[in-house]
Design an enzyme around this catalytic site. Structure first.
Site, mmCIF file in Angstrom:
data_model
loop_
_atom_site.group_PDB
_atom_site.id
_atom_site.type_symbol
_atom_site.label_atom_id
_atom_site.label_comp_id
_atom_site.label_asym_id
_atom_site.label_seq_id
_atom_site.Cartn_x
_atom_site.Cartn_y
_atom_site.Cartn_z
ATOM 1 N N ARG A 112 0.804 -1.236 0.000
ATOM 2 C CA ARG A 112 0.000 0.000 0.000
ATOM 3 C C ARG A 112 0.834 1.282 0.000
ATOM 4 N NH1 ARG A 112 -3.716 -2.885 3.521
ATOM 5 N NH2 ARG A 112 -5.282 -3.757 2.147
ATOM 6 N N LYS A 134 4.097 11.838 -10.741
ATOM 7 C CA LYS A 134 3.207 11.046 -11.603
ATOM 8 C C LYS A 134 3.901 9.728 -11.879
ATOM 9 C CE LYS A 134 0.513 14.330 -14.293
ATOM 10 N NZ LYS A 134 0.288 14.859 -15.658
ATOM 11 N N GLU A 176 10.818 18.508 -24.110
ATOM 12 C CA GLU A 176 10.105 18.811 -22.850
ATOM 13 C C GLU A 176 10.587 20.150 -22.266
ATOM 14 O OE1 GLU A 176 7.491 17.141 -21.976
ATOM 15 O OE2 GLU A 176 7.756 14.973 -22.225
ATOM 16 N N LYS A 214 8.791 23.311 -13.290
ATOM 17 C CA LYS A 214 7.946 22.147 -12.967
ATOM 18 C C LYS A 214 7.638 22.103 -11.471
ATOM 19 C CE LYS A 214 6.460 17.673 -13.727
ATOM 20 N NZ LYS A 214 6.544 16.435 -14.455
ATOM 21 N N GLU A 224 -3.165 17.793 -10.602
ATOM 22 C CA GLU A 224 -3.638 18.200 -11.932
ATOM 23 C C GLU A 224 -5.133 18.515 -11.968
ATOM 24 O OE1 GLU A 224 -1.581 16.308 -15.270
ATOM 25 O OE2 GLU A 224 -3.478 16.380 -16.336
ATOM 26 N N ARG A 228 -1.616 22.311 -13.683
ATOM 27 C CA ARG A 228 -0.647 21.290 -14.096
ATOM 28 C C ARG A 228 -0.988 20.692 -15.461
ATOM 29 N NH1 ARG A 228 2.134 16.424 -10.495
ATOM 30 N NH2 ARG A 228 3.378 15.599 -12.219
ATOM 31 N N ASN A 232 0.724 19.250 -20.157
ATOM 32 C CA ASN A 232 0.375 18.251 -21.166
ATOM 33 C C ASN A 232 0.306 18.857 -22.561
ATOM 34 O OD1 ASN A 232 0.062 15.841 -19.614
ATOM 35 N ND2 ASN A 232 -1.685 16.846 -18.655
ATOM 36 N N HIS A 235 0.892 16.800 -25.580
ATOM 37 C CA HIS A 235 0.758 15.393 -25.201
ATOM 38 C C HIS A 235 -0.550 14.753 -25.670
ATOM 39 C CE1 HIS A 235 4.227 16.470 -22.893
ATOM 40 N NE2 HIS A 235 4.338 15.272 -22.351
ATOM 41 N N HIS A 239 0.269 11.302 -27.398
ATOM 42 C CA HIS A 239 -0.118 9.977 -26.894
ATOM 43 C C HIS A 239 -0.830 9.167 -27.978
ATOM 44 C CE1 HIS A 239 0.174 11.299 -22.394
ATOM 45 N NE2 HIS A 239 1.338 11.104 -22.963
ATOM 46 N N HIS A 252 9.241 9.266 -26.836
ATOM 47 C CA HIS A 252 8.175 10.091 -26.246
ATOM 48 C C HIS A 252 8.384 11.576 -26.566
ATOM 49 C CE1 HIS A 252 5.165 11.584 -23.491
ATOM 50 N NE2 HIS A 252 6.079 12.290 -22.863
#
Ligand code: NAD
Ligand code: GLY
Length: 349
Positions: A112, A134, A176, A214, A224, A228, A232, A235, A239, A252
């Site tokens: 956990r 993330k 990035e 960042k 997010e 935030r 993206n 992105h 993606h 990427h």
């Protein structure tokens, strides 16, 4: 009958990002370094000279985005159980964003949740992926669709690791950096236009600036809920491209480069961005030989794939569009016909 459960939380998940040569770090707990054969081959000895732990294991997983999946996570967890890791144990992500995302995710679910540390070794992971918590993996539905927010306890960025990075991976990291500048900092963008990041001193400055941007964004919006999402930028398109090409054609950061150009084309159509600004962004990407075009073969299926984006709902697609250099608009009010027109313009390229 209704039973209340009081769970108001005050959690301090703050941590430090150290940008410096790794030296004399000791972890007083059972620790596993998660890495891959490529990174281990180049740098494991260097790492083992710089860090020590009460009990130290190295778990090596296959290299590649195609292994950022449940099978690899299971393999990491199995190793941890076999070595009897407990809730006080620690994981170290030693590699690029793939290793970072998977190690963080394994740490978030093992018993956990246990602690983990990021030691990023690619430019992309130093400026972006290692910061902000993330974590996750891909599945057949798409990229990063399974995961958790789980902050690392510390991030150690050692510029030395970049000395062995292939040039394509280097450029992918630049994408990035450009993203950070376009979304949040026009001065930084102008600085990027004037400077060549192949110079290691200037590169170190760009890494620091990107990490500062960042860190600031994540501090304001960890989960997010708003701001935030700006990170993206590019992105939403990237993606889909990565998934369509089965993670085999583009890195990427390369897909993000194309995605930013596509987002710019949409922003241009909506009269948010000027032609001149779009060209300035494209020119930086071209300076580092990043790809800026993509053949959208099937417009309908490309568009449908947007619905799998984590920002989308059943009926709405969210786009991150630059309004000017240094600022973006997050909108779910773009007419599908306009988006498809933009996709069509890429079909011809
Ligand atoms: P990567 O982790 O696949 O690393 C790229 C390649 O470089 C790999 O083959 C790796 O083994 C190799 N490599 C790593 N360090 C090296 C070194 N120092 N010298 C030589 N080779 C080295 O790719 P990446 O670009 O680092 O990360 C991409 C991943 O990061 C994607 O899965 C993306 O989704 C994720 N990501 C996550 C976040 C986040 O916030 N969590 C942000 C951006 C990207
Ligand atoms: N890479 C985007 C984010 O961390 O939010």
């Amino acid at each position: 009958m209704v039973v209340d459960i009081a769970l108001k939380k005050v959690v301090d998940d703050s941590y430090k990002i150290t940008i410096d040569k790794l030296k004399d770090i000791h972890f007083d707990t059972k620790t596993a370094i998660i890495t891959n054969p490529t990174v281990a081959g180049f740098h494991l000895r260097y790492l083992l000279n710089a860090i020590s732990a009460k009990e130290l294991y190295v778990i090596t997983v296959p290299d590649g985005e195609e292994y950022k999946n449940q099978e690899t996570i299971d393999m990491i967890l199995e190793n941890l159980f076999n070595h009897r890791f407990n809730r006080n144990s620690l994981l170290i992500a030693f590699g690029g964003g793939v290793i970072g995302d998977m190690t963080g995710y394994a740490a978030s679910i093992y018993q956990r949740g246990i602690d983990f540390i990021q030691i990023p070794t690619t430019l992309l992971s130093q400026v972006d992926a290692s910061v902000g918590g993330k974590t996750g993996m891909n599945n057949t539905y798409g990229k990063n669709l399974v995961g958790a927010f789980h902050q690392p306890n510390a991030v150690y960025i050692d510029p030395y690791f970049l000395s062995t990075l292939p040039s394509r991976e280097f450029a992918a990291g630049i994408a990035e950096i450009v993203k950070m500048a376009v979304t949040f900092d026009d001065e930084f963008f102008s600085w990027l236009e004037e400077n060549d990041l192949n110079n290691t001193t200037l590169l170190a400055e760009a890494v620091k600036k990107s990490v500062e941007i960042k860190a600031d964004v994540v501090s304001k919006d960890e989960k997010e809920k708003g701001l935030r999402a700006a990170l993206n930028y590019g992105h939403t398109f990237a993606h889909v491209i990565e998934n369509e090409t089965e993670y085999k054609t583009y890195l990427h950061g390369e897909a993000v480069s194309i995605g930013m150009v596509m987002a710019n084309a949409l922003a241009l159509k909506l009269e948010l961005l000027t032609e001149h600004e779009a060209m300035r962004i494209k020119n930086i990407l071209l300076k580092y030989r990043l790809p800026v075009s993509y053949d959208v073969k099937d417009i309908e299926s490309f568009y449908e794939a947007f619905y799998l984006d984590k920002k989308s709902s059943d009926t709405m697609i969210t786009f991150i569009l630059p309004e000017h250099i240094g600022g973006v608009k997050i909108t779910d009010e773009v007419d599908s016909a306009v988006v498809k027109d933009v996709l069509r313009s890429f079909k011809a390229l």
